[in-house]
Design a protein around this motif. Structure first.
Motif, PDB file in Angstrom:
ATOM      1  N   TRP A 284      25.901 -23.665  10.449  1.00 56.01           N
ATOM      2  CA  TRP A 284      25.493 -24.250   9.156  1.00 56.01           C
ATOM      3  C   TRP A 284      25.504 -25.760   9.285  1.00 56.01           C
ATOM      4  N   TRP A 285      24.482 -26.402   8.745  1.00 61.37           N
ATOM      5  CA  TRP A 285      24.300 -27.854   8.812  1.00 61.37           C
ATOM      6  C   TRP A 285      24.090 -28.343   7.390  1.00 61.37           C
ATOM      7  N   ASP A 286      24.877 -29.325   6.959  1.00 58.56           N
ATOM      8  CA  ASP A 286      24.818 -29.714   5.547  1.00 58.56           C
ATOM      9  C   ASP A 286      23.523 -30.432   5.162  1.00 58.56           C
ATOM     10  N   GLU A 287      22.740 -30.879   6.150  1.00 59.73           N
ATOM     11  CA  GLU A 287      21.441 -31.467   5.818  1.00 59.73           C
ATOM     12  C   GLU A 287      20.390 -30.381   5.556  1.00 59.73           C
ATOM     13  N   HIS A 288      20.704 -29.148   5.899  1.00 58.19           N
ATOM     14  CA  HIS A 288      19.861 -27.993   5.594  1.00 58.19           C
ATOM     15  C   HIS A 288      20.746 -26.900   4.988  1.00 58.19           C
ATOM     16  N   PRO A 289      21.346 -27.173   3.819  1.00 59.39           N
ATOM     17  CA  PRO A 289      22.416 -26.302   3.311  1.00 59.39           C
ATOM     18  C   PRO A 289      21.942 -24.956   2.806  1.00 59.39           C
ATOM     19  N   ASN A 290      20.639 -24.782   2.643  1.00 61.45           N
ATOM     20  CA  ASN A 290      20.116 -23.520   2.134  1.00 61.45           C
ATOM     21  C   ASN A 290      19.832 -22.502   3.233  1.00 61.45           C
ATOM     22  N   GLN A 291      20.128 -22.876   4.476  1.00 60.33           N
ATOM     23  CA  GLN A 291      19.896 -21.974   5.608  1.00 60.33           C
ATOM     24  C   GLN A 291      21.185 -21.789   6.417  1.00 60.33           C
ATOM     25  N   LEU A 292      21.359 -20.580   6.908  1.00 60.27           N
ATOM     26  CA  LEU A 292      22.447 -20.249   7.820  1.00 60.27           C
ATOM     27  C   LEU A 292      21.816 -19.617   9.058  1.00 60.27           C
ATOM     28  N   ILE A 293      22.048 -20.203  10.225  1.00 55.68           N
ATOM     29  CA  ILE A 293      21.489 -19.674  11.467  1.00 55.68           C
ATOM     30  C   ILE A 293      22.397 -18.552  11.980  1.00 55.68           C
ATOM     31  N   TYR A 294      21.792 -17.395  12.238  1.00 56.36           N
ATOM     32  CA  TYR A 294      22.531 -16.219  12.725  1.00 56.36           C
ATOM     33  C   TYR A 294      21.900 -15.793  14.034  1.00 56.36           C
ATOM     34  N   GLU A 295      22.682 -15.878  15.110  1.00 56.83           N
ATOM     35  CA  GLU A 295      22.162 -15.612  16.450  1.00 56.83           C
ATOM     36  C   GLU A 295      22.960 -14.482  17.083  1.00 56.83           C
ATOM     37  N   VAL A 296      22.309 -13.337  17.257  1.00 62.63           N
ATOM     38  CA  VAL A 296      22.925 -12.184  17.902  1.00 62.63           C
ATOM     39  C   VAL A 296      22.518 -12.195  19.365  1.00 62.63           C
ATOM     40  N   GLN A 297      23.483 -12.020  20.251  1.00 64.21           N
ATOM     41  CA  GLN A 297      23.188 -12.048  21.679  1.00 64.21           C
ATOM     42  C   GLN A 297      22.117 -11.010  22.043  1.00 64.21           C
ATOM     43  N   GLY A 298      21.035 -11.485  22.691  1.00 63.83           N
ATOM     44  CA  GLY A 298      19.973 -10.603  23.132  1.00 63.83           C
ATOM     45  C   GLY A 298      18.887 -10.356  22.120  1.00 63.83           C
ATOM     46  N   LYS A 299      18.997 -10.988  20.923  1.00 66.11           N
ATOM     47  CA  LYS A 299      17.978 -10.812  19.886  1.00 66.11           C
ATOM     48  C   LYS A 299      17.463 -12.175  19.428  1.00 66.11           C
ATOM     49  N   PRO A 300      16.270 -12.214  18.795  1.00 64.31           N
ATOM     50  CA  PRO A 300      15.768 -13.484  18.282  1.00 64.31           C
ATOM     51  C   PRO A 300      16.696 -14.051  17.207  1.00 64.31           C
ATOM     52  N   ALA A 301      16.797 -15.365  17.155  1.00 61.47           N
ATOM     53  CA  ALA A 301      17.620 -16.013  16.129  1.00 61.47           C
ATOM     54  C   ALA A 301      17.037 -15.740  14.753  1.00 61.47           C
ATOM     55  N   GLN A 302      17.913 -15.598  13.769  1.00 65.84           N
ATOM     56  CA  GLN A 302      17.506 -15.378  12.380  1.00 65.84           C
ATOM     57  C   GLN A 302      17.931 -16.584  11.534  1.00 65.84           C
ATOM     58  N   VAL A 303      17.113 -16.910  10.536  1.00 67.38           N
ATOM     59  CA  VAL A 303      17.459 -17.929   9.557  1.00 67.38           C
ATOM     60  C   VAL A 303      17.685 -17.212   8.234  1.00 67.38           C
ATOM     61  N   LEU A 304      18.930 -17.173   7.789  1.00 68.60           N
ATOM     62  CA  LEU A 304      19.265 -16.549   6.507  1.00 68.60           C
ATOM     63  C   LEU A 304      19.087 -17.585   5.399  1.00 68.60           C
ATOM     64  N   GLU A 305      18.365 -17.209   4.351  1.00 70.37           N
ATOM     65  CA  GLU A 305      18.032 -18.141   3.273  1.00 70.37           C
ATOM     66  C   GLU A 305      18.871 -17.873   2.031  1.00 70.37           C
ATOM     67  N   ARG A 306      19.287 -18.949   1.394  1.00 69.91           N
ATOM     68  CA  ARG A 306      20.037 -18.861   0.148  1.00 69.91           C
ATOM     69  C   ARG A 306      19.277 -18.059  -0.913  1.00 69.91           C
ATOM     70  N   GLY A 307      20.004 -17.245  -1.665  1.00 65.24           N
ATOM     71  CA  GLY A 307      19.417 -16.551  -2.799  1.00 65.24           C
ATOM     72  C   GLY A 307      18.724 -15.238  -2.492  1.00 65.24           C
ATOM     73  N   MET A 308      18.649 -14.849  -1.231  1.00 65.32           N
ATOM     74  CA  MET A 308      17.915 -13.634  -0.874  1.00 65.32           C
ATOM     75  C   MET A 308      18.800 -12.389  -1.026  1.00 65.32           C
ATOM     76  N   ASP A 309      18.144 -11.265  -1.337  1.00 66.67           N
ATOM     77  CA  ASP A 309      18.877 -10.031  -1.612  1.00 66.67           C
ATOM     78  C   ASP A 309      19.611  -9.475  -0.404  1.00 66.67           C
ATOM     79  N   TYR A 310      19.243  -9.892   0.807  1.00 67.13           N
ATOM     80  CA  TYR A 310      19.909  -9.354   1.987  1.00 67.13           C
ATOM     81  C   TYR A 310      21.289  -9.990   2.221  1.00 67.13           C
ATOM     82  N   LEU A 311      21.649 -11.007   1.445  1.00 62.59           N
ATOM     83  CA  LEU A 311      22.953 -11.643   1.589  1.00 62.59           C
ATOM     84  C   LEU A 311      24.050 -10.774   0.981  1.00 62.59           C
TER      85      LEU A 311
END
Length: 390
Positions: A284-311
Motif C-alpha cells: 500500500w502506498w499513501d499516494e495511491h490510497p485507493n489501491q492495494l497491490i496483491y501479489e500471489v506467487q506464480g500468478k499475475p499481480a492484482q490491484v484491489l480497488e476501494r469500495g468494491m464488493d470483492y473486499l
C-alpha cells in the motif's frame, strides 16, 4: 457504508487547543470531526496569542466568551458550564502534548492528540494510567490508518491469504526538508528543535505512521529487538536526525525494516508498507490510497480497488461514496474521528468493551509509538547496535 446518518445520540461538545489560522494541521482536524456531525466545535484556545486566537475562533463561529487565551483557562471555565466541553483535540507542538493531555484528563475530558503523545515512555504510561482511572478515551491521530484498504490488508492477513508472515518493509521518506527550509518556515522550525520536538525528528514525525499501519495490519506481531542508525544530513539539525534506518526482529521469526526521511529529494511522500508472506504479498502506498497491490506467487499481480464488493466487510464499513470515486486523507481522518466519537460515547455509558472493538489508534498506540522512538534513539546513540525492545 457511511451515508450521513448520526452515529452518536448527540454530537459531542468539542474544543481545540492549537489548530489556529497558521496551523498546518488544524483544518483537517475540524473537517474530520465535523463531517459526520459527531462533534460540535463550541470552544477553543486556538493560538498562543490570545487576541489572534479569539479572532480566529470568532470566524469559526465560536462564541466570544468561549474563545480562551490558554488551555487551562478553558478547562476551568468549561467545567463550570452545564453545556461545557466533553472532548478536546490537541494540535500544538510536540513539547506541549504531555502537559495539555494530562490537564485535559484531570478535567475529565476525552482527548484526541497529535503524535507523539509525549517524549518518554514513562510519561506515556502516566497518561495511560490516568486515562484508565478517569475512564476517558485518548485517541492519537495516525490519520493514514483511516484509509479503507488498511482494514482490507488486516482482514486478508488475518484470514491467512498471505500465509506465514516473513517480512514487513516500511518507509515514509519525503524530500521537502532536503535543505534547511526551517530557516524561513516557522512551522518547521520547532520540528527540528529538541526543546520542542523531543529526542527525534523524522523517527517520531513520520516514521511512526507506517509503524502504526504495521500494527493495524499485524496486531499480534511484537518487536523483539531493533537496530537504528540515524543521520543529520542538514548539519544544523543535529542532534535530531533527518534520516534514519531501522531494522527489527519480531517474536516468531519475522523481520522488518523502516526508512524514515525528510531528505529523500524529489519524493512527495514516499510512504509505503509491504507485507510479505510465504504465499503472497501486499503493498500500500499513501499516494495511491485507493489501491492495494496483491501479489500471489506464480500468478499475475492484482490491484484491489476501494469500495468494491470483492473486499472484506471490514474494508467496506467505512466506504463513503462507492467504488470508482477516489477518496483521500480527509475521508481517512473522518473515519478516525467518527470512531473516536463512538468510543467516547461508549466510555461515557460505561461500555469499555465496545470502545475496545472500534479499531482506533488509542492510548496504547500512542504509548507504543513513544516506546519505539525511545528504543530507536537508544540504539542509535549506542552506535547503531542491536538492543532488546524495552
Amino acid at each position: 457504508m457511511i451515508n450521513g446518518e448520526l452515529k452518536v445520540a448527540r454530537p459531542i461538545r468539542w474544543a481545540m487547543v492549537g489548530g489556529g489560522r497558521a496551523s498546518q494541521i488544524g483544518y483537517i482536524h475540524r473537517s474530520a470531526a465535523l463531517r459526520d456531525n459527531v462533534f460540535k466545535l463550541v470552544a477553543g484556545a486556538f493560538d498562543i496569542d490570545p487576541e489572534r486566537g479569539r479572532d480566529f475562533g470568532l470566524r469559526l463561529q465560536v462564541e466570544a466568551e468561549r474563545c480562551y487565551g490558554d488551555y487551562q483557562a478553558m478547562f476551568d471555565a468549561e467545567a463550570k458550564r452545564p453545556d461545557g466541553i466533553q472532548a478536546v483535540s490537541i494540535a500544538t507542538p510536540n513539547g506541549t502534548h504531555f502537559a495539555i493531555c494530562k490537564a485535559a484528563l484531570h478535567a475529565g475530558l476525552h482527548v484526541v492528540c497529535e503524535k507523539p503523545l509525549c517524549f518518554t515512555l514513562a510519561e506515556a504510561q502516566e497518561l495511560r494510567a490516568l486515562a484508565e482511572a478517569k475512564g476517558r478515551i485518548v485517541g492519537v491521530t495516525y490519520g493514514y490508518a483511516g484509509h479503507q484498504l488498511i482494514r482490507q490488508a488486516r482482514a486478508m492477513i488475518a484470514n491467512g491469504d498471505l500465509g506465514e508472515i516473513r517480512i514487513i518493509n516500511m518507509q515514509f521518506a519525503h524530500g521537502f526538508h532536503s535543505e534547511a527550509v526551517e530557516g524561513a518556515n516557522p512551522s518547521t522550525q520547532w520540528r527540528v528543535d529538541p526543546r520542542f520536538a523531543g529526542p527525534s525528528y523524522v523517527l517520531g514525525d513520520v516514521g511512526t505512521h507506517p509503524l502504526y499501519l504495521s500494527e493495524v495490519m499485524l496486531p499480534a506481531l511484537k518487536i523483539k529487538r531493533l537496530l537504528c542508525s540515524r543521520q543529520s544530513f542538514v548539519k544544523s539539525r543535529a542532534p535530531l536526525e533527518d534520516n534514519a534506518f531501522v531494522m527489527m526482529e519480531y517474536e516468531g521469526g519475522a523481520v522488518g525494516t523502516l526508512w524514515a526521511s525528510a531528505v529523500n529529494a524529489g519524493s512527495m511522500h514516499g510512504q509505503k508498507i509491504r507485507v510479505i508472506g510465504s504465499k503472497a504479498s501486499l503493498e500500500w502506498w499513501d499516494e495511491h490510497p485507493n489501491q492495494l497491490i496483491y501479489e500471489v506467487q506464480g500468478k499475475p499481480a492484482q490491484v484491489l480497488e476501494r469500495g468494491m464488493d470483492y473486499l472484506y466487510p471490514d474494508a467496506l464499513e467505512d466506504d463513503r461514496i462507492g467504488a470508482g470515486h477516489p477518496e483521500g486523507l480527509f475521508e481517512a481522518w473522518s473515519n478516525l474521528y467518527y470512531r473516536f466519537a463512538l468510543a467516547m460515547e461508549a466510555m461515557d455509558k460505561g461500555d469499555a468493551a465496545l470502545a475496545g472493538t472500534l479499531g482506533i489508534p488509542d492510548i496504547e498506540a500512542g504509548c507504543e509509538g513513544v516506546r519505539w522512538v525511545e528504543n530507536c534513539v537508544r540504539s542509535a546513540d549506542l552506535g547503531a547496535t542491536w538492543v532488546d525492545y524495552a
